[in-house]
Design an enzyme around this catalytic site. Structure first.
Site, PDB file in Angstrom:
ATOM      1  N   CYS A   1      27.801 -18.816  48.313  1.00  0.00           N
ATOM      2  CA  CYS A   1      28.631 -19.977  47.986  1.00  0.00           C
ATOM      3  C   CYS A   1      28.802 -20.038  46.468  1.00  0.00           C
ATOM      4  CB  CYS A   1      27.969 -21.261  48.505  1.00  0.00           C
ATOM      5  SG  CYS A   1      26.474 -21.715  47.579  1.00  0.00           S
TER       6      CYS A   1
ATOM      7  N   HIS B   1      19.327 -22.320  49.648  1.00  0.00           N
ATOM      8  CA  HIS B   1      19.969 -21.142  50.209  1.00  0.00           C
ATOM      9  C   HIS B   1      19.073 -19.917  50.025  1.00  0.00           C
ATOM     10  CE1 HIS B   1      24.332 -22.877  50.048  1.00  0.00           C
ATOM     11  NE2 HIS B   1      23.483 -23.639  50.732  1.00  0.00           N
TER      12      HIS B   1
ATOM     13  N   CYS C   1      25.361 -20.571  44.550  1.00  0.00           N
ATOM     14  CA  CYS C   1      24.557 -19.339  44.510  1.00  0.00           C
ATOM     15  C   CYS C   1      25.218 -18.283  43.637  1.00  0.00           C
ATOM     16  CB  CYS C   1      24.314 -18.818  45.921  1.00  0.00           C
ATOM     17  SG  CYS C   1      23.192 -19.888  46.858  1.00  0.00           S
TER      18      CYS C   1
ATOM     19  N   GLU D   1      19.693 -17.018  48.745  1.00  0.00           N
ATOM     20  CA  GLU D   1      19.811 -16.436  47.410  1.00  0.00           C
ATOM     21  C   GLU D   1      18.988 -17.238  46.403  1.00  0.00           C
ATOM     22  OE1 GLU D   1      24.064 -16.417  49.203  1.00  0.00           O
ATOM     23  OE2 GLU D   1      22.208 -17.563  49.404  1.00  0.00           O
TER      24      GLU D   1
END
Length: 149
Positions: free
Chosen positions: A107, A79, A110, A81
């Protein structure tokens, strides 16, 4: 100067630009980690360096019909992040006390990483349905700002 963007507009625009580098076939997400109005790192979603990019035919989430927000481990990509945090570690940059600007709400995976990295202000544009992430943010005292610019 009346046409000068606010800091939030400026950093969110950069997150949008970072997202254009994403290699995910399902979603393009960009993240910018900022401290004292200075960009520390950026990240976008995609596979690790040296790994072949996904295609609609090779996307594990598509192959296994994984709904959005579930089974995050069934993906070859990272992801945005996660990549921003990894870039900080790779270059030896402390992100404790920083702010993250993200095109999408983090999410649960993260969220855990951001909390443990010392980032407690998340500014994002697009909400994401992840009750576990929302519960953890609330419990950790994360400041959530939905960007409406």
């Amino acid at each position: 100067m009346t046409d000068r963007p606010s800091w939030d507009q400026y950093f969110m625009k950069i997150a949008d630009d970072v997202a254009t580098r994403a290699t995910c076939v399902r979603r393009r997400v960009g993240a910018v980690i900022v401290k004292d109005r200075r960009i520390l790192t950026t990240g976008y979603n995609g596979v690790p360096a040296g790994i072949t990019h996904c295609t609609p035919e090779t996307c594990l989430r598509t192959i296994y019909n994984v709904p959005s927000g579930e089974r995050h481990e069934l993906c070859r990509g990272l992801h945005a992040e996660q990549n921003a945090i990894i870039q900080a570690a790779y270059h030896g940059v402390s992100i404790k006390g920083a702010v993250i600007y993200i095109t999408n709400q983090p999410c649960s995976i993260c969220t855990k990483m951001l909390i443990n990295s010392g980032i407690l202000t998340f500014i994002f544009r697009d909400p994401y349905n992840d009750p576990l992430a929302q519960d953890m943010m609330r419990e950790a005292g994360v400041e959530l700002i939905v960007y409406r610019g």
